[in-house]
Scaffold this motif. Sequence first.
Motif, mmCIF file in Angstrom:
data_model
loop_
_atom_site.group_PDB
_atom_site.id
_atom_site.type_symbol
_atom_site.label_atom_id
_atom_site.label_comp_id
_atom_site.label_asym_id
_atom_site.label_seq_id
_atom_site.Cartn_x
_atom_site.Cartn_y
_atom_site.Cartn_z
ATOM 1 N N VAL A 65 30.144 76.683 54.817
ATOM 2 C CA VAL A 65 30.621 78.013 55.190
ATOM 3 C C VAL A 65 29.637 79.069 54.697
ATOM 4 O O VAL A 65 29.282 79.103 53.521
ATOM 5 N N ASP A 66 29.195 79.947 55.631
ATOM 6 C CA ASP A 66 28.287 81.053 55.334
ATOM 7 C C ASP A 66 28.943 82.372 55.722
ATOM 8 O O ASP A 66 29.845 82.403 56.568
ATOM 9 N N VAL A 67 28.451 83.455 55.157
ATOM 10 C CA VAL A 67 28.911 84.793 55.524
ATOM 11 C C VAL A 67 28.486 85.093 56.963
ATOM 12 O O VAL A 67 27.386 84.741 57.372
ATOM 13 N N ASN A 68 29.365 85.743 57.701
ATOM 14 C CA ASN A 68 28.979 86.292 59.005
ATOM 15 C C ASN A 68 28.759 87.790 58.797
ATOM 16 O O ASN A 68 29.721 88.544 58.690
ATOM 17 N N PRO A 69 27.511 88.239 58.719
ATOM 18 C CA PRO A 69 27.248 89.646 58.420
ATOM 19 C C PRO A 69 27.754 90.604 59.500
ATOM 20 O O PRO A 69 27.963 91.775 59.226
ATOM 21 N N HIS A 70 28.010 90.103 60.704
ATOM 22 C CA HIS A 70 28.458 90.958 61.801
ATOM 23 C C HIS A 70 29.962 91.218 61.769
ATOM 24 O O HIS A 70 30.422 92.202 62.345
ATOM 25 N N ASP A 71 30.732 90.347 61.115
ATOM 26 C CA ASP A 71 32.186 90.501 61.044
ATOM 27 C C ASP A 71 32.723 89.720 59.842
ATOM 28 O O ASP A 71 33.455 88.745 59.997
ATOM 29 N N PRO A 72 32.352 90.137 58.616
ATOM 30 C CA PRO A 72 32.687 89.340 57.431
ATOM 31 C C PRO A 72 34.182 89.264 57.101
ATOM 32 O O PRO A 72 34.598 88.360 56.389
ATOM 33 N N MET A 73 34.987 90.181 57.628
ATOM 34 C CA MET A 73 36.422 90.173 57.318
ATOM 35 C C MET A 73 37.209 89.195 58.202
ATOM 36 O O MET A 73 38.246 88.699 57.788
ATOM 37 N N ASN A 74 36.718 88.930 59.413
ATOM 38 C CA ASN A 74 37.488 88.140 60.370
ATOM 39 C C ASN A 74 36.833 86.828 60.785
ATOM 40 O O ASN A 74 37.406 86.097 61.597
ATOM 41 N N SER A 75 35.631 86.552 60.271
ATOM 42 C CA SER A 75 34.950 85.338 60.710
ATOM 43 C C SER A 75 33.932 84.874 59.678
ATOM 44 O O SER A 75 33.535 85.634 58.795
ATOM 45 N N VAL A 76 33.529 83.617 59.833
ATOM 46 C CA VAL A 76 32.463 83.034 59.012
ATOM 47 C C VAL A 76 31.547 82.245 59.933
ATOM 48 O O VAL A 76 31.948 81.801 61.012
ATOM 49 N N ARG A 77 30.309 82.100 59.500
ATOM 50 C CA ARG A 77 29.362 81.212 60.170
ATOM 51 C C ARG A 77 29.541 79.829 59.558
ATOM 52 O O ARG A 77 29.838 79.697 58.367
ATOM 53 N N LEU A 78 29.343 78.797 60.374
ATOM 54 C CA LEU A 78 29.424 77.424 59.885
ATOM 55 C C LEU A 78 28.086 76.750 60.131
ATOM 56 O O LEU A 78 27.656 76.596 61.273
ATOM 57 N N ARG A 79 27.427 76.387 59.043
ATOM 58 C CA ARG A 79 26.128 75.710 59.101
ATOM 59 C C ARG A 79 26.380 74.203 59.092
ATOM 60 O O ARG A 79 27.045 73.677 58.204
ATOM 61 N N THR A 80 25.845 73.504 60.087
ATOM 62 C CA THR A 80 26.009 72.047 60.143
ATOM 63 C C THR A 80 25.073 71.408 59.119
ATOM 64 O O THR A 80 23.869 71.614 59.160
ATOM 65 N N VAL A 81 25.655 70.649 58.196
ATOM 66 C CA VAL A 81 24.851 69.960 57.182
ATOM 67 C C VAL A 81 24.921 68.441 57.368
ATOM 68 O O VAL A 81 24.322 67.708 56.603
ATOM 69 N N GLY A 82 25.613 68.014 58.403
ATOM 70 C CA GLY A 82 25.656 66.600 58.746
ATOM 71 C C GLY A 82 26.461 66.409 60.010
ATOM 72 O O GLY A 82 27.544 66.965 60.147
ATOM 73 N N PHE A 83 25.903 65.672 60.963
ATOM 74 C CA PHE A 83 26.615 65.371 62.202
ATOM 75 C C PHE A 83 26.063 64.065 62.752
ATOM 76 O O PHE A 83 24.855 63.910 62.919
ATOM 77 N N ARG A 84 26.982 63.132 63.010
ATOM 78 C CA ARG A 84 26.572 61.855 63.595
ATOM 79 C C ARG A 84 27.795 61.176 64.204
ATOM 80 O O ARG A 84 28.831 61.050 63.546
ATOM 81 N N VAL A 85 27.638 60.773 65.471
ATOM 82 C CA VAL A 85 28.650 59.960 66.146
ATOM 83 C C VAL A 85 27.931 58.834 66.878
ATOM 84 O O VAL A 85 26.789 58.997 67.310
ATOM 85 N N THR A 86 28.595 57.698 66.997
ATOM 86 C CA THR A 86 28.006 56.562 67.705
ATOM 87 C C THR A 86 29.034 55.976 68.673
ATOM 88 O O THR A 86 30.245 56.116 68.471
ATOM 89 N N ALA A 87 28.513 55.330 69.706
ATOM 90 C CA ALA A 87 29.360 54.636 70.679
ATOM 91 C C ALA A 87 28.713 53.303 71.008
ATOM 92 O O ALA A 87 27.496 53.212 71.168
ATOM 93 N N GLU A 88 29.528 52.283 71.106
ATOM 94 C CA GLU A 88 29.076 50.964 71.555
ATOM 95 C C GLU A 88 29.376 50.848 73.034
ATOM 96 O O GLU A 88 30.490 51.140 73.468
ATOM 97 N N THR A 89 28.367 50.445 73.813
ATOM 98 C CA THR A 89 28.558 50.239 75.246
ATOM 99 C C THR A 89 28.178 48.805 75.580
ATOM 100 O O THR A 89 27.660 48.080 74.718
#
Length: 170
Positions: free
Chosen positions: A42-66
Amino acid sequence: MPALLPPIGAEIPCSMLAINSTIEYENTKITCDFRGGVRHRVDVNPHDPMNSVRLRTVGFRVTAETDKGQITIEQNDVDVDAKSLLKVTQQFPPRFQHRDVQDVTVVFDFGGEPVILVTREPMITEADLTQFPPRGDLYKLTRPVDLVDPEAPDKVVARLTVFDSKRGGL
């Protein structure tokens, strides 16, 4: 009034399940189920700090078997400019909108040399939530995602057309 948004600096892990996802590759439509997860900081959203936050992805991985082999979608690089946004849309009862924006790498491992592709434009999924972290909420892909060879970015090699995922806090 209790704070509705997660605290700045918090890391939020979520499991992810995308049933019946569709990816077009080598003139074939592949339907598969992706499993994995995402972690946001979770990061500050400087454009609307009272109603929103920025979310920085620090890990993302999904896999599928076909029947051809494995397909992996993972975070492309370090998320230095967080574009994902969590916004409060209603105070009571609480409602949120989460717009998740990610540059990803897709690996087709069908035996032989793996094929590695990247997004031409970021993958964007959105959800309307009653709580965050989500608890089994559905995120929908906003538009198909063109996948290109990093060495030939003008030629679309594959396209992710359906990636509707259920997410839940871990």
